[in-house]
Design a protein around this motif. Structure first.
Motif, PDB file in Angstrom:
ATOM      1  N   PRO A  95     -21.262 -13.480  20.955  1.00 49.25           N
ATOM      2  CA  PRO A  95     -21.306 -13.735  19.478  1.00 49.25           C
ATOM      3  C   PRO A  95     -20.599 -12.694  18.580  1.00 49.25           C
ATOM      4  CG  PRO A  95     -23.445 -13.702  20.455  1.00 49.25           C
ATOM      5  CD  PRO A  95     -22.555 -12.835  21.590  1.00 49.25           C
ATOM      6  N   VAL A  96     -19.997 -13.237  17.702  1.00 52.41           N
ATOM      7  CA  VAL A  96     -19.324 -12.605  16.484  1.00 52.41           C
ATOM      8  C   VAL A  96     -20.351 -12.767  15.610  1.00 52.41           C
ATOM      9  CG1 VAL A  96     -17.296 -12.424  15.074  1.00 52.41           C
ATOM     10  CG2 VAL A  96     -16.914 -13.101  17.595  1.00 52.41           C
ATOM     11  N   THR A  97     -20.582 -11.620  14.902  1.00 55.28           N
ATOM     12  CA  THR A  97     -21.513 -11.623  13.796  1.00 55.28           C
ATOM     13  C   THR A  97     -21.053 -11.448  12.507  1.00 55.28           C
ATOM     14  OG1 THR A  97     -22.073  -9.017  14.090  1.00 55.28           O
ATOM     15  CG2 THR A  97     -23.359 -10.624  15.339  1.00 55.28           C
ATOM     16  N   HIS A  98     -19.703 -11.039  12.640  1.00 60.04           N
ATOM     17  CA  HIS A  98     -18.944 -10.976  11.209  1.00 60.04           C
ATOM     18  C   HIS A  98     -17.396 -10.870  11.565  1.00 60.04           C
ATOM     19  CE1 HIS A  98     -19.286  -6.659  12.467  1.00 60.04           C
ATOM     20  NE2 HIS A  98     -17.744  -6.311  12.054  1.00 60.04           N
ATOM     21  N   LEU A  99     -16.518 -11.301  10.385  1.00 59.08           N
ATOM     22  CA  LEU A  99     -15.276 -11.509  10.775  1.00 59.08           C
ATOM     23  C   LEU A  99     -14.375 -10.523   9.970  1.00 59.08           C
ATOM     24  CD1 LEU A  99     -14.884 -15.396  10.435  1.00 59.08           C
ATOM     25  CD2 LEU A  99     -14.814 -13.929  12.419  1.00 59.08           C
TER      26      LEU A  99
ATOM     27  N   ILE B  14     -18.140 -23.365  24.282  1.00 55.86           N
ATOM     28  CA  ILE B  14     -17.616 -22.247  23.214  1.00 55.86           C
ATOM     29  C   ILE B  14     -17.229 -23.219  22.155  1.00 55.86           C
ATOM     30  CG2 ILE B  14     -16.079 -20.359  22.655  1.00 55.86           C
ATOM     31  CD1 ILE B  14     -16.960 -19.288  25.383  1.00 55.86           C
ATOM     32  N   MET B  15     -16.120 -24.186  22.491  1.00 53.11           N
ATOM     33  CA  MET B  15     -15.175 -24.755  21.750  1.00 53.11           C
ATOM     34  C   MET B  15     -16.228 -25.821  20.785  1.00 53.11           C
ATOM     35  SD  MET B  15     -12.337 -27.384  22.530  1.00 53.11           S
ATOM     36  CE  MET B  15     -13.398 -28.744  22.953  1.00 53.11           C
ATOM     37  N   LYS B  16     -17.148 -26.195  21.159  1.00 56.85           N
ATOM     38  CA  LYS B  16     -18.126 -27.256  20.402  1.00 56.85           C
ATOM     39  C   LYS B  16     -19.093 -26.317  19.694  1.00 56.85           C
ATOM     40  CE  LYS B  16     -17.156 -31.126  23.482  1.00 56.85           C
ATOM     41  NZ  LYS B  16     -17.708 -32.231  24.212  1.00 56.85           N
ATOM     42  N   SER B  17     -19.549 -25.254  19.998  1.00 58.36           N
ATOM     43  CA  SER B  17     -20.496 -24.295  19.576  1.00 58.36           C
ATOM     44  C   SER B  17     -20.543 -24.241  18.008  1.00 58.36           C
ATOM     45  CB  SER B  17     -20.632 -23.195  20.198  1.00 58.36           C
ATOM     46  OG  SER B  17     -21.609 -22.263  19.316  1.00 58.36           O
ATOM     47  N   ALA B  18     -21.693 -24.206  17.133  1.00 55.84           N
ATOM     48  CA  ALA B  18     -21.691 -24.149  15.985  1.00 55.84           C
ATOM     49  C   ALA B  18     -21.684 -22.407  15.524  1.00 55.84           C
ATOM     50  CB  ALA B  18     -23.004 -24.641  15.222  1.00 55.84           C
ATOM     51  N   ASP B  19     -21.872 -21.794  16.721  1.00 59.39           N
ATOM     52  CA  ASP B  19     -21.873 -20.225  16.478  1.00 59.39           C
ATOM     53  C   ASP B  19     -20.341 -19.912  16.804  1.00 59.39           C
ATOM     54  OD1 ASP B  19     -24.590 -19.974  16.103  1.00 59.39           O
ATOM     55  OD2 ASP B  19     -24.869 -19.889  18.088  1.00 59.39           O
ATOM     56  N   ILE B  20     -19.948 -18.689  16.480  1.00 64.18           N
ATOM     57  CA  ILE B  20     -18.581 -18.062  16.680  1.00 64.18           C
ATOM     58  C   ILE B  20     -18.647 -17.223  17.865  1.00 64.18           C
ATOM     59  CG2 ILE B  20     -16.897 -16.746  16.070  1.00 64.18           C
ATOM     60  CD1 ILE B  20     -17.458 -17.518  13.148  1.00 64.18           C
TER      61      ILE B  20
ATOM     62  N   TRP C  72      -8.708 -18.430  19.743  1.00 58.44           N
ATOM     63  CA  TRP C  72      -9.758 -19.761  19.456  1.00 58.44           C
ATOM     64  C   TRP C  72      -9.382 -20.648  20.492  1.00 58.44           C
ATOM     65  CZ3 TRP C  72     -13.585 -19.966  16.213  1.00 58.44           C
ATOM     66  CH2 TRP C  72     -14.026 -20.951  15.757  1.00 58.44           C
ATOM     67  N   ILE C  73     -10.584 -21.405  20.925  1.00 61.66           N
ATOM     68  CA  ILE C  73     -10.065 -22.363  21.925  1.00 61.66           C
ATOM     69  C   ILE C  73      -9.915 -23.778  21.059  1.00 61.66           C
ATOM     70  CG2 ILE C  73     -10.864 -23.890  23.787  1.00 61.66           C
ATOM     71  CD1 ILE C  73     -12.860 -21.271  24.590  1.00 61.66           C
ATOM     72  N   GLU C  74      -8.768 -24.367  21.103  1.00 59.93           N
ATOM     73  CA  GLU C  74      -8.534 -25.520  20.426  1.00 59.93           C
ATOM     74  C   GLU C  74      -8.810 -26.616  21.368  1.00 59.93           C
ATOM     75  OE1 GLU C  74      -7.702 -25.401  17.392  1.00 59.93           O
ATOM     76  OE2 GLU C  74      -6.651 -23.663  17.130  1.00 59.93           O
ATOM     77  N   ASP C  75      -8.541 -26.753  22.573  1.00 57.84           N
ATOM     78  CA  ASP C  75      -8.816 -28.108  23.360  1.00 57.84           C
ATOM     79  C   ASP C  75      -9.030 -27.650  24.783  1.00 57.84           C
ATOM     80  OD1 ASP C  75      -9.248 -30.710  23.943  1.00 57.84           O
ATOM     81  OD2 ASP C  75      -7.155 -31.005  24.419  1.00 57.84           O
ATOM     82  N   VAL C  76      -9.867 -28.365  25.633  1.00 56.34           N
ATOM     83  CA  VAL C  76      -9.793 -27.832  27.077  1.00 56.34           C
ATOM     84  C   VAL C  76      -9.607 -29.063  28.048  1.00 56.34           C
ATOM     85  CG1 VAL C  76     -11.592 -27.423  28.723  1.00 56.34           C
ATOM     86  CG2 VAL C  76     -11.948 -26.175  26.691  1.00 56.34           C
ATOM     87  N   ASP C  77      -8.756 -28.896  28.952  1.00 51.64           N
ATOM     88  CA  ASP C  77      -8.450 -29.902  29.905  1.00 51.64           C
ATOM     89  C   ASP C  77      -8.946 -29.606  31.281  1.00 51.64           C
ATOM     90  OD1 ASP C  77      -7.215 -31.440  31.668  1.00 51.64           O
ATOM     91  OD2 ASP C  77      -5.064 -31.548  30.775  1.00 51.64           O
ATOM     92  N   LYS C  78     -10.286 -30.431  31.541  1.00 49.27           N
ATOM     93  CA  LYS C  78     -10.964 -29.722  32.809  1.00 49.27           C
ATOM     94  C   LYS C  78     -10.082 -30.253  33.892  1.00 49.27           C
ATOM     95  CE  LYS C  78     -15.545 -30.044  31.243  1.00 49.27           C
ATOM     96  NZ  LYS C  78     -16.897 -30.847  31.206  1.00 49.27           N
ATOM     97  N   GLY C  79      -9.425 -31.293  33.843  1.00 47.66           N
ATOM     98  CA  GLY C  79      -8.654 -31.734  35.255  1.00 47.66           C
ATOM     99  C   GLY C  79      -7.594 -30.873  35.233  1.00 47.66           C
TER     100      GLY C  79
END
Length: 65
Positions: A60-64, A9-15, A26-33
């Motif tokens: 998916p978000v279609t409009h803001l 989700i964080m890396k997706s071009a889609d919202i 909004w996901i800024e960063d992920v720490d898998k560990g």
């Protein structure tokens, strides 16, 4: 939510909508560990670290507003 999905989700071009405790974030960063994510509340603009398990994908978000 799983860490790999949060990262997608964080890396997706889609919202893609994500909620933490019924508030959109909004996901800024992920720490898998540590299975945590650094998120920003969209309404309040404050950031925090949360357990990824507590994130909920809303689709998916279609409009803001």
């Amino acid at each position: 939510m799983k860490a790999t999905r949060a990262e997608e989700i964080m890396k997706s071009a889609d919202i893609i909508g994500v909620k933490y405790r019924n508030n959109y974030v909004w996901i800024e960063d992920v720490d898998k560990g540590r299975n945590t994510a650094h998120v920003t509340y969209l309404e309040k603009r404050n950031t925090l670290h949360v357990d990824i398990d507590q994130l909920e994908e809303t689709g998916p978000v279609t409009h803001l507003h």
